[in-house]
Design a protein around this motif. Structure first.
Motif, PDB file in Angstrom:
ATOM      1  N   LYS A   1       3.602  10.262  -7.399  1.00 25.07           N
ATOM      2  CA  LYS A   1       4.514  10.590  -8.504  1.00 25.07           C
ATOM      3  C   LYS A   1       3.743  10.871  -9.783  1.00 25.07           C
ATOM      4  O   LYS A   1       4.041  11.805 -10.504  1.00 25.07           O
ATOM      5  N   HIS A   2       2.752  10.023 -10.078  1.00 22.61           N
ATOM      6  CA  HIS A   2       2.035  10.134 -11.353  1.00 22.61           C
ATOM      7  C   HIS A   2       0.850  11.085 -11.315  1.00 22.61           C
ATOM      8  O   HIS A   2       0.465  11.650 -12.320  1.00 22.61           O
TER       9      HIS A   2
ATOM     10  N   GLU B   1      -1.826  20.926  -4.320  1.00 21.81           N
ATOM     11  CA  GLU B   1      -0.947  21.728  -3.464  1.00 21.81           C
ATOM     12  C   GLU B   1       0.526  21.373  -3.661  1.00 21.81           C
ATOM     13  O   GLU B   1       1.399  22.108  -3.250  1.00 21.81           O
ATOM     14  N   LYS B   2       0.837  20.236  -4.312  1.00 22.40           N
ATOM     15  CA  LYS B   2       2.229  19.842  -4.532  1.00 22.40           C
ATOM     16  C   LYS B   2       2.735  20.259  -5.905  1.00 22.40           C
ATOM     17  O   LYS B   2       3.865  20.034  -6.232  1.00 22.40           O
ATOM     18  N   GLN B   3       1.896  20.828  -6.722  1.00 28.23           N
ATOM     19  CA  GLN B   3       2.294  21.211  -8.069  1.00 28.23           C
ATOM     20  C   GLN B   3       2.975  22.551  -8.093  1.00 28.23           C
ATOM     21  O   GLN B   3       2.814  23.420  -7.350  1.00 28.23           O
TER      22      GLN B   3
ATOM     23  N   LEU C   1       0.825  -1.208   0.000  1.00 30.67           N
ATOM     24  CA  LEU C   1       0.000   0.000   0.000  1.00 30.67           C
ATOM     25  C   LEU C   1       0.861   1.261   0.000  1.00 30.67           C
ATOM     26  O   LEU C   1       0.550   2.238  -0.688  1.00 30.67           O
ATOM     27  N   LYS C   2       1.949   1.251   0.750  1.00 30.83           N
ATOM     28  CA  LYS C   2       2.850   2.396   0.794  1.00 30.83           C
ATOM     29  C   LYS C   2       3.478   2.637  -0.583  1.00 30.83           C
ATOM     30  O   LYS C   2       3.596   3.775  -1.034  1.00 30.83           O
ATOM     31  N   THR C   3       3.846   1.555  -1.267  1.00 26.80           N
ATOM     32  CA  THR C   3       4.410   1.661  -2.611  1.00 26.80           C
ATOM     33  C   THR C   3       3.377   2.236  -3.575  1.00 26.80           C
ATOM     34  O   THR C   3       3.698   3.108  -4.395  1.00 26.80           O
TER      35      THR C   3
END
Length: 128
Positions: free
Chosen positions: A120-121, A126-128, A111-113
């Motif tokens: 990433k995809h 807010e991270k852009q 789940l973490k992966t």
């Protein structure tokens, strides 16, 4: 709602689990058992057989080493259980590795992966 009553085998199994957990913490000197956790105990209806399920705290210990540690300490464990529980017959102890914790840790890693791949995809605004 009707409350479920516990039968004698379940009560004795709970007592065996508690005493055995305390023994591992305080009484058994085998270093192989230092990281062991008792996850459950099921008793046969006639109280002659106790199936003891265990796992390792860190999940890194080999189940064969842990099983060998329990088998090595079986005599001591039975004497201590007999002293603590006062049963007419001391049950035969059978030890089984409980892989459910290892499986749960594996699912958590998957789940973490997946979460990190999603981030990433498909980054959140807010991270852009």
């Amino acid at each position: 709602m009707v409350a479920r009553s516990f039968n004698r085998a379940e009560r004795v199994g709970g007592q065996v689990k508690k005493v055995l957990s305390d023994l591992i913490l305080k009484g058994v000197s085998d270093p192989r058992l230092a990281q062991a956790t008792i996850t459950g105990v099921t008793m046969s209806k006639d109280l002659r057989i106790a199936k003891v399920y265990f796992a390792a705290h860190d999940g890194k210990h080999d189940q064969r080493d842990l099983t060998a540690g329990f088998e090595s300490a079986k005599g001591f464990i039975k004497r201590e259980l007999a002293r603590e529980l006062g049963l007419r017959y001391m049950p035969e102890l059978k030890f089984f590795y409980d892989a459910s914790f290892d499986y749960g840790a594996h699912i958590e890693r998957v789940l973490k992966t997946l979460r990190s791949d999603d981030e990433k995809h498909y980054p959140t605004p807010e991270k852009q």
